[in-house]
Design an enzyme around this catalytic site. Structure first.
Site, PDB file in Angstrom:
ATOM      1  N   HIS A  79      89.160  65.324  18.837  1.00 19.49           N
ATOM      2  CA  HIS A  79      90.081  64.585  19.647  1.00 19.49           C
ATOM      3  C   HIS A  79      89.960  63.107  19.059  1.00 19.49           C
ATOM      4  O   HIS A  79      88.653  62.623  19.270  1.00 19.49           O
ATOM      5  CB  HIS A  79      89.994  64.964  21.222  1.00 19.49           C
ATOM      6  CG  HIS A  79      91.206  64.222  21.905  1.00 19.49           C
ATOM      7  ND1 HIS A  79      91.078  62.956  22.237  1.00 19.49           N
ATOM      8  CD2 HIS A  79      92.343  64.751  22.137  1.00 19.49           C
ATOM      9  CE1 HIS A  79      92.019  62.500  22.748  1.00 19.49           C
ATOM     10  NE2 HIS A  79      92.867  63.660  22.898  1.00 19.49           N
ATOM     11  N   GLU A  87      98.177  63.525  16.634  1.00 14.75           N
ATOM     12  CA  GLU A  87      98.234  62.649  17.978  1.00 14.75           C
ATOM     13  C   GLU A  87      98.182  61.083  17.549  1.00 14.75           C
ATOM     14  O   GLU A  87      97.007  60.622  17.311  1.00 14.75           O
ATOM     15  CB  GLU A  87      97.139  63.137  19.026  1.00 14.75           C
ATOM     16  CG  GLU A  87      97.260  64.474  19.306  1.00 14.75           C
ATOM     17  CD  GLU A  87      96.524  64.613  20.529  1.00 14.75           C
ATOM     18  OE1 GLU A  87      97.140  65.017  21.616  1.00 14.75           O
ATOM     19  OE2 GLU A  87      95.292  64.404  20.587  1.00 14.75           O
TER      20      GLU A  87
HETATM   21  P1  PGA Z   1      98.343  61.938  26.867  1.00 15.60           P
HETATM   22  O1  PGA Z   1      97.266  62.575  25.952  1.00 15.60           O
HETATM   23  O2  PGA Z   1      99.430  63.164  26.948  1.00 15.60           O
HETATM   24  O3  PGA Z   1      97.709  61.306  28.108  1.00 15.60           O
HETATM   25  O4  PGA Z   1      99.086  60.948  25.983  1.00 15.60           O
HETATM   26  C1  PGA Z   1      97.406  63.330  24.763  1.00 15.60           C
HETATM   27  C2  PGA Z   1      96.163  63.844  24.307  1.00 15.60           C
HETATM   28  O5  PGA Z   1      95.190  62.985  24.055  1.00 15.60           O
HETATM   29  O6  PGA Z   1      95.714  64.865  23.989  1.00 15.60           O
END
Ligand code: PGA
Length: 238
Positions: free
Chosen positions: A107, A164
């Protein structure tokens, strides 16, 4: 008469709670979510719903899910790059496997706050595979896909990718569905048929604009997953 066969994709809807919720709060969330499902607010069937709680909540989360007969699975949010041994503070694959079948790896918050680089991520993917955990590998750009490409392919694509973009995480500014689709399609060119999720400021209002895209196989949801009623809406609208 012609019969058309539609390829229905199975959507992954994954909650990433990050460093939130005590064991008690985990139990309350699961009961509230279950009330919503049993009350007919949402049909979970046909979608793969996964909750990534903190390590300390994993055991009780699994107990509650079984007890409630809830079709939700557990994921861990991280994994040690080592097997058991003298690695203070780490939680290894065998320990996770007792309670979960999935693990989030790489992540961007780990890359940014804990200095994880591609080598470390590769070791974590290896550990996940060794312990039959399915990695949910987070990437924020195509370079990161390229650098994990051989690792992903050597595991016969038994891995889930989550695109992401950094600007979208926790900002309330999701990427456009068109851009997310184009990145997801490029990822699939690199690693064939690996499922690709979108993550970054997903809510019940925008989820469908992503999940209806042909190359997007689901969503990874942070902030909006903390509220079970909002998460129910996300599952419903996806
Ligand atoms: P968020 O986070 O939905 O709060 O933007 C997503 C993630 O970091 O997996």
């Amino acid at each position: 008469m012609t019969i058309q066969l539609y390829h229905m994709k199975k959507l992954f809807i994954i909650a990433n709670w990050k460093s939130n919720k005590t064991v008690k709060e985990t139990e309350k969330w699961l009961h509230d979510f279950d009330d919503g499902v049993k009350g007919g607010k949402t049909r979970v069937g046909g979608k793969k719903v996964i909750v990534a709680s903190s390590f300390v909540s994993l055991e009780h989360a699994r107990y509650c899910m079984r007890n409630l007969k809830l079709s939700v699975e557990s994921a861990a949010q991280d994994i040690s790059p080592f097997d058991k041994g003298a690695y203070t503070g780490e939680v290894n694959g065998a320990q996770i496997k007792e309670f979960a079948n999935y693990v989030i790896v790489g992540h961007s918050e780990r890359r940014k706050n804990f200095g994880e680089d591609d080598d470390m991520v590769a070791k974590k993917i290896e550990m996940a595979m060794k312990h039959s955990l399915i990695p949910i590998l987070c990437i924020s750009n195509l370079d990161q896909v390229q650098s994990s490409r051989f690792k992903i392919q050597s595991y016969d694509n038994r891995i889930i990718l989550a695109y992401e973009p950094l600007f979208a995480i926790g900002s309330g500014q999701a990427d456009t569905p068109q851009n997310a689709e184009s990145v997801a399609a490029k990822i699939k060119e690199i690693v064939n048929d690996t499922p690709v999720l979108y993550g970054g400021s997903v809510t019940s209002l925008n989820v469908n604009s992503f999940t209806k895209m042909p190359s997007i196989d689901g969503v990874l949801v942070g902030g909006a997953s903390l509220n079970p009623l909002e998460f129910l809406e996300i599952v419903k609208n996806a």
